[in-house]
Design an enzyme around this catalytic site. Structure first.
Site, PDB file in Angstrom:
ATOM      1  N   LEU A  17       1.133  -1.168  -0.181  1.00 52.53           N
ATOM      2  CA  LEU A  17      -0.211   0.118   0.146  1.00 52.53           C
ATOM      3  C   LEU A  17       0.601   1.343  -0.081  1.00 52.53           C
ATOM      4  CD1 LEU A  17      -2.544   1.076  -0.174  1.00 52.53           C
ATOM      5  CD2 LEU A  17      -2.659   0.744   3.061  1.00 52.53           C
ATOM      6  N   GLU A  18       2.191   1.156   0.841  1.00 49.66           N
ATOM      7  CA  GLU A  18       3.103   2.310   0.703  1.00 49.66           C
ATOM      8  C   GLU A  18       3.429   2.318  -0.148  1.00 49.66           C
ATOM      9  OE1 GLU A  18       3.929   2.127   5.117  1.00 49.66           O
ATOM     10  OE2 GLU A  18       4.957   0.724   4.097  1.00 49.66           O
TER      11      GLU A  18
END
Length: 613
Positions: free
Chosen positions: A501-502
């Site tokens: 996600l990052e």
């Protein structure tokens, strides 16, 4: 043609004397003088069109005149030698082949008519004959510039007309057709502009140009009216309808109202020409000759000391050649090159003049010469050697210390990004959540970036508030950071993990807004095929910094220098102190001042923080 006439006159005189000396008592037997083939009298006719052959014996009235020869009892006979035959065949009068005075008419021409034709002028005591070639061309074999052009066998006649001038075009050979036709002929004109790929047929005239009878009248010559003009002539002869086609190539030239005196373009009046003694020297004279249709004669030449080159005592050393370098609507730019080989020191005192002349004027200009100074070879060699050595040293210094030089440049001229944006963090660190990578991030990366380099670092596990949503807080942290530092390892960014996600948030911010840059730190070696799809797609656009274990622990190692190049510029503070340390290390050529700083971090992080404080 002039040489042919002179030869013909000479042979007639010689032939007459020889004939008088060798004439036998029987006047019925006579010697016939063969003048060979007149190449200039060759004729080309298009199949199906009317054509005619004019006997070359009557090409100059001072030699033979048809009326006077008839009065003297001479008769004109025509013979033909077909292609591929050796014997001459007399030409019988017919409705298609007819004789009229000194001409043999083809009405019309057929392909079988090609061959050699002989016209013979004879009486009881003398005989002269000359041959000429006839070529009958098939229509499908005639080369044409465009499909709309009528076929024609005769080469175009060149005509030049002054711009905005008045001129009348007459169809070539029309007068001969008028003499032989039973009534007034009709002429149809075609205009072909190959440059514009345009074909036009009468009526296409306007007030500037129009057909008047059989002629084409230009009342105001303009540039678009240039091109090929085809005149198609139709007439009646002996009850037959005959025709032929002729071509006129019309070009526009500058108006007659413009100055027509020649002018010298080079050498200029204030130009100094450098020459080297003992070598070959080329002196260039370039002149503009305006077009003069009434008298196109022009002259350009070099003189030395007022003399022609062939009049010089040492004329073997001098030669000149002329060539046309530009044609512009009739105006010609001509260049004459004087070659002097070798050029001696005495030639410096000579007077080299370029002279140009036409019917309207004359101009002359002297070439100003100066001896070219020789370059000192020793000084030049030393200067080139020193320059090469300095360039080599600069290349070596840049190749070895390019990172250090780049960091110093950033510290002196770089601008702090914190002054131009509203970001809260300098660096957001993304890593795989396991003990090894986490220990490297918290004990090494975070400590050095915050305590030694003065960056504000965001780590989700440390800076997030309890009870929040992971997705929202992750996206918020990434959006408020200037750099996303991704620690790559074999277990990074597995499907469904927070690290993925990052990574996606950082790549989207970098691709869409351009307000975030992603930096890859390879903590452990891994194969490219195990990278996730997002990393493989963006790898070519991302900076990759490799951690090499103990080799990278020193603050002056390649790892930390390379990483600092990718991080934001920090004005003053601890990064400024680090730059001063780096400058001191460069001057002392030492890398031992920061030894042990990172190696002790794993043992006691709190001790490092206290020391930094």
């Amino acid at each position: 043609m002039a040489s042919f006439i002179c030869s013909l006159l000479f042979l007639v005189l010689v032939g007459g004397a020889s004939l008088a000396a060798n004439q036998s008592s029987d006047l019925t037997e006579s010697m016939c003088y063969d003048w060979g083939e007149a190449g200039e009298a060759a004729v080309s006719v298009l199949e199906g069109e009317a054509g005619w052959l004019s006997c070359p014996l009557f090409s100059h009235p001072s030699v033979y005149n048809y009326t006077s020869t008839q009065s003297a009892g001479h008769n004109l006979f025509w013979y033909r030698r077909p292609e591929g035959h050796d014997l001459e065949q007399p030409i019988a009068h017919s409705s298609r082949l007819s004789k009229d005075k000194e001409r043999l008419w083809l009405q019309p021409a057929q392909c079988d008519d090609s061959g050699q034709y002989i016209c013979m002028l004879r009486n009881k005591s003398s005989c002269s004959k000359i041959a000429m070639q006839l070529s009958v061309l098939r229509r499908d074999n005639v080369l044409r510039g465009s499909a709309c052009e009528p076929p024609a066998a005769v080469a175009p006649k060149d005509v030049q007309i002054y711009l905005q001038g008045v001129e009348t075009l007459e169809c070539p050979d029309l007068r001969d057709a008028v003499k032989m036709s039973d009534g007034p002929p009709s002429v149809t004109w075609y205009h072909v502009n190959r440059a514009q790929s345009r074909c036009r047929r009468y009526p296409f005239w306007n007030s500037d140009w129009q057909q008047e009878g059989t002629s084409l009248r230009f009342h105001n010559m303009l540039v678009p009216y240039q091109g090929l003009y085809f005149c198609y002539v139709q007439f009646q002869r002996g009850g037959k309808s005959l025709n032929f086609t002729r071509i006129i190539n019309v070009t526009a030239v500058y108006s007659s109202s413009l100055p027509k005196e020649p002018s010298i373009l080079r050498p200029a009046s204030d130009e100094l020409i450098s020459v080297r003694t003992g070598s070959e020297v080329r002196l260039v004279c370039r002149a503009l000759f305006p077009v003069i249709l009434e008298s196109p004669w022009m002259e350009i030449r070099w003189t030395v000391d007022g003399k022609m080159l062939d009049k010089l005592p040492d004329h073997q050393r001098f030669s000149q050649t002329s060539s046309e370098v530009l044609y512009d609507f009739g105006d010609r730019t001509v260049e004459n090159v004087l070659l002097v080989q070798p050029f001696s020191s005495r030639d410096l005192d000579r007077e080299f003049n370029c002279s140009v002349r036409n019917q309207r004027g004359f101009e002359s200009r002297r070439a100003q010469l100066e001896e070219e100074g020789s370059l000192p070879s020793v000084e030049l060699g030393c200067g080139l050697g020193v320059t090469l050595v300095l360039m080599l040293l600069l290349f070596v210094v840049y190749h070895v210390f390019w990172l250090e030089l780049l960091l110093l440049y950033r510290s002196w001229f770089g601008s702090d990004e914190g002054h131009t944006d509203d970001k809260e963090y300098d660096v957001y660190i993304s890593y795989a959540r396991n003990s090894e990578e986490e220990n490297f991030v918290l004990s090494t990366l975070r400590t050095v970036l915050e305590n030694e380099l003065g960056y504000s670092v965001c780590i989700f596990d440390r800076d997030s508030l309890p009870g929040g949503t992971i997705t929202d807080e992750t996206l918020g942290f990434v959006a408020r950071s200037r750099r996303l530092l991704v620690v790559i390892s074999p277990g990074y960014a597995s499907r469904g993990s927070q690290a993925l996600l990052e990574l996606k948030a950082g790549l989207d911010g970098m691709a869409l807004g351009g307000h975030l840059r992603v930096i890859l730190v390879q903590y452990r070696p891994l194969r490219h095929r195990v990278w996730v799809r997002e990393l493989r797609q963006a790898r070519m656009a991302l900076a990759l910094v490799r951690w090499r274990g103990d080799e990278s622990r020193e603050l002056t190692s390649h790892f930390w220098k390379r990483l600092r190049v990718e991080l934001p510029v920090r004005s003053g503070g601890k990064e400024g102190g680090a730059n001063k340390t780096l400058l001191r290390l460069l001057s002392q050529n030492s890398t031992s001042s920061q030894t042990g700083l990172i190696s002790n971090t794993h043992k006691n992080p709190d001790q490092v923080l206290n020391c930094a404080a």
